[in-house]
Write an enzyme that holds these catalytic residues in place. Structure first.
Site, short mmCIF file in Angstrom:
data_model
loop_
_atom_site.label_atom_id
_atom_site.label_comp_id
_atom_site.label_asym_id
_atom_site.label_seq_id
_atom_site.Cartn_x
_atom_site.Cartn_y
_atom_site.Cartn_z
N GLU A 124 1.04 -1.39 0.00
CA GLU A 124 0.10 -0.39 0.03
C GLU A 124 1.09 1.64 0.13
O GLU A 124 1.57 1.56 0.33
CB GLU A 124 -0.51 -0.34 1.17
CG GLU A 124 -2.38 -1.10 1.09
CD GLU A 124 -2.93 -0.90 2.21
OE1 GLU A 124 -3.73 -1.69 2.63
OE2 GLU A 124 -2.62 -0.86 3.60
N CYS A 137 3.64 8.42 1.54
CA CYS A 137 4.03 7.48 2.53
C CYS A 137 4.54 6.21 1.47
O CYS A 137 3.38 5.67 1.70
CB CYS A 137 2.89 7.22 3.38
SG CYS A 137 3.25 5.93 4.86
N CYS A 151 2.07 -2.54 15.97
CA CYS A 151 1.66 -2.60 14.07
C CYS A 151 0.97 -3.92 13.89
O CYS A 151 1.44 -4.44 13.54
CB CYS A 151 2.92 -2.02 13.84
SG CYS A 151 3.34 -1.94 11.66
N GLU A 200 10.36 -2.47 6.60
CA GLU A 200 12.21 -2.14 7.76
C GLU A 200 12.59 -0.71 6.83
O GLU A 200 13.40 -1.95 6.02
CB GLU A 200 12.42 -2.59 8.63
CG GLU A 200 13.64 -2.21 8.79
CD GLU A 200 14.23 -0.41 9.66
OE1 GLU A 200 12.92 -0.58 10.84
OE2 GLU A 200 14.68 -0.46 9.44
N SER A 231 12.29 6.15 7.75
CA SER A 231 11.74 6.01 8.78
C SER A 231 12.66 4.26 9.30
O SER A 231 11.90 3.56 8.80
CB SER A 231 10.01 6.45 9.48
OG SER A 231 10.27 5.88 11.00
N LEU A 254 11.24 5.73 18.23
CA LEU A 254 11.52 4.90 19.67
C LEU A 254 10.93 4.38 20.51
O LEU A 254 10.60 2.63 20.56
CB LEU A 254 12.27 5.89 20.58
CG LEU A 254 13.31 6.03 21.34
CD1 LEU A 254 14.24 6.00 20.91
CD2 LEU A 254 13.62 7.45 21.96
N HIS A 255 9.63 4.82 20.49
CA HIS A 255 8.17 4.37 21.45
C HIS A 255 8.17 4.01 22.97
O HIS A 255 7.57 3.47 23.39
CB HIS A 255 8.24 2.91 20.13
CG HIS A 255 7.68 3.30 19.10
ND1 HIS A 255 7.18 4.61 18.64
CD2 HIS A 255 8.30 2.58 18.20
CE1 HIS A 255 6.73 4.72 17.45
NE2 HIS A 255 6.97 3.57 16.96
N ASN A 332 -2.94 4.27 17.14
CA ASN A 332 -4.43 4.04 15.92
C ASN A 332 -4.56 2.41 15.58
O ASN A 332 -3.58 1.32 16.00
CB ASN A 332 -3.77 4.05 14.14
CG ASN A 332 -3.51 5.05 14.26
OD1 ASN A 332 -4.49 5.96 14.46
ND2 ASN A 332 -3.05 5.89 13.40
N1 SAH Z 1 9.20 0.22 9.77
C1 SAH Z 1 9.05 1.60 10.34
C2 SAH Z 1 8.64 2.67 9.27
C3 SAH Z 1 6.95 2.87 9.30
S1 SAH Z 1 6.02 2.56 10.20
C4 SAH Z 1 9.49 1.98 11.40
O1 SAH Z 1 9.03 1.39 12.24
O2 SAH Z 1 9.58 3.04 12.10
C5 SAH Z 1 5.58 4.13 10.41
C6 SAH Z 1 5.74 5.11 12.13
O3 SAH Z 1 3.95 4.38 12.48
C7 SAH Z 1 7.01 4.19 12.85
O4 SAH Z 1 7.42 5.07 13.96
C8 SAH Z 1 5.89 3.18 13.62
O5 SAH Z 1 5.96 2.70 14.52
C9 SAH Z 1 4.31 3.66 14.01
N2 SAH Z 1 2.83 2.56 13.88
C10 SAH Z 1 2.70 1.33 13.54
N3 SAH Z 1 2.15 1.15 14.41
C11 SAH Z 1 1.23 1.85 15.17
C12 SAH Z 1 -0.25 2.09 15.04
N4 SAH Z 1 -0.76 0.96 15.44
N5 SAH Z 1 -0.50 3.14 16.09
C13 SAH Z 1 0.31 4.22 15.54
N6 SAH Z 1 1.67 4.74 14.90
C14 SAH Z 1 2.53 3.21 14.69
FE1 SF4 Z 2 5.28 -2.14 11.72
FE2 SF4 Z 2 7.62 -0.85 11.41
FE3 SF4 Z 2 7.89 -2.31 13.45
FE4 SF4 Z 2 7.55 -2.82 11.39
S1 SF4 Z 2 9.77 -2.06 11.77
S2 SF4 Z 2 6.85 -3.80 12.37
S3 SF4 Z 2 6.42 -1.58 9.75
S4 SF4 Z 2 6.67 -0.90 13.37
#
Ligand code: SAH
Ligand code: SF4
Length: 402
Positions: A124, A137, A151, A200, A231, A254-255, A332
């Site tokens: 997507e 995106c 995620c 990723e 990212s 980071l999270h 989300n």
């Molecule tokens: N894989 C890469 C880039 C894609 S995700 C990464 O993890 O950085 C883009 C952003 O959305 C990342 O910061 C990811 O952690 C965040 N993300 C993933 N799932 C999410 C969700 N359910 N709600 C909010 N943000 C989310």
């Molecule tokens: Fe989702 Fe990014 Fe984690 Fe992969 S690395 S599972 S796309 S948040």
């Protein structure tokens, strides 16, 4: 159908980058896709088809302009290429676009496309229009081998690296849809790109680098590296290389502020610890106060959202002397997700603590939630079916065929 085993990566849960062999892979009709080839590879493709080097150089230059500046996919429209040369090109080459399975528009104007690779994998891309910019995106993989617990993409079983053609193809398709040809330096709708779709990006390093180099090339699309953000979830060994070889803006997912919590929600942390990620950020080439690193922080109720967490985040960013901005992303939800989003009051309190310490900490407004286009919601419809459902469908199909 393109035979593309070179890009396959069917190793769910595997978390090391997989080297991707690069070769000119003809499609099943024998033609070579010119989209996504580097400038030298484009010239080489012409030479391999018996054009002499001088001709190949000239034609490659013309083709590059038609493909990336004008958005043309039909050789017969390339007016400075002779009428005899056009069918010669047509027989040997093609200029692809990803196949569109479905295009959706959210009530907030966000657009999402479900795309399909030639070998039948769905992925997507999302376009987010804002008053002063338009952000595409882009996905780097079909699915993701990492399993961040919040995620949805991480729950997809199938994973395959996208090729440079499929990565650049997303940008080309978006510009087709927005009517943005020929390439203009001013007044564009698509002004920014974030590598934040599925996958990723650093686990598909070469293809992402090669795809983005084409997007940044001044003779074609010409999008500045300052308008592109990559990212990563923290693939430490490749972060420096990303700075050197791609040199776009860096965002880091980071999270969490402790290894204990980060191990749980971003499992790659078990391999590359929080301290190593922060050190790699401090060492990221090109990061300075004018080009700050974005730290993404998903707000999960009672998991990572306390005042103490916010204060620890500030302490860490200062300890490593990072030119940082923090993006607070309300979680989300998706069906079956094991977390809830923090309350708006909690998010505000968290943001205020970071902001009061002199670090910008905007709360990202979720966009396109109604069409499952928001961060972390990307998971293709075909993948939403369980294995049992797929088996049942296959049986039904078989029975129908008699
Ligand atoms: N894989 C890469 C880039 C894609 S995700 C990464 O993890 O950085 C883009 C952003 O959305 C990342 O910061 C990811 O952690 C965040 N993300 C993933 N799932 C999410 C969700 N359910 N709600 C909010 N943000 C989310
Ligand atoms: Fe989702 Fe990014 Fe984690 Fe992969 S690395 S599972 S796309 S948040």
């Amino acid at each position: 159908m393109q035979t593309a085993p070179a890009f396959s990566m069917p190793i769910p849960g595997h978390i090391d980058p997989v080297p991707v062999p690069r070769a000119l892979v003809p499609r099943s009709d024998g033609r070579i896709d010119l989209l996504g080839l580097s400038k030298p590879d484009l010239r080489m493709a012409l030479e391999t088809s018996q054009l002499d080097p001088k001709q190949a150089k000239l034609r490659a230059k013309q083709l590059w302009h038609w493909i990336y500046n004008r958005g043309v996919t039909d050789f017969s429209l390339m007016t400075d290429i002779s009428k005899t040369m056009q069918p010669w090109l047509e027989q040997r080459f093609t200029i692809s676009r990803p196949q569109v399975v479905e295009a959706q528009v959210s009530t907030d104007g966000t657009r999402k496309w479900l795309l399909r690779t030639d070998d039948g994998n769905d992925y997507e891309m999302v376009f987010i229009p804002d008053a002063d910019r338009g952000t595409l995106c882009v996905s780097s993989q079909v699915g993701c081998t990492l399993n961040c617990r919040f995620c949805h993409t991480g729950t997809m079983r199938l994973v395959r690296n996208l090729s440079p053609s499929e990565i650049v193809g997303q940008v080309m398709l978006a510009r087709d849809a927005l009517g943005e040809w020929p390439s203009q330096p001013e007044g564009r709708m698509l002004t920014n790109i974030v590598m934040m779709g599925m996958g990723e990006p650093l686990y598909n390093f070469d293809n992402v680098r090669d795809g983005l180099k084409i997007v940044m090339d001044g003779d074609g699309i010409g999008l500045s590296r300052r308008r592109i953000t990559l990212s990563t979830s923290g693939v430490v060994p490749l972060m420096a290389r990303a700075g050197e070889e791609i040199s776009v803006n860096l965002a880091v997912s980071l999270h969490a502020v402790t290894n204990e919590i980060r191990d749980e929600i971003v499992p790659i942390n078990r391999k590359y610890k929080l301290e190593e990620v922060l050190q790699a950020c401090a060492d990221y080439p090109g990061a300075n106060n004018a080009r700050r690193i974005t730290f993404e922080y998903v707000m999960l109720k009672d998991k990572n959202d306390s005042d103490a967490d916010a204060r620890e985040l500030v302490r860490l960013l200062k300890l490593y002397d990072l030119p940082a901005k923090v993006n607070l992303i309300p979680f989300n939800p998706w069906p079956g997700a094991p977390y809830e989003c923090s309350t708006p009051e909690r998010i505000k309190a968290f943001s205020n603590i970071v902001f009061d310490a002199g670090i910008s900490a905007p709360v990202r407004t979720p966009r396109g939630r109604d069409i499952d286009a928001a961060c972390g919601q990307l998971k293709t419809a075909s993948e939403k079916k369980t294995r049992a459902e797929l088996d049942r469908l296959a049986e039904e199909k078989q029975a129908a065929l008699g």
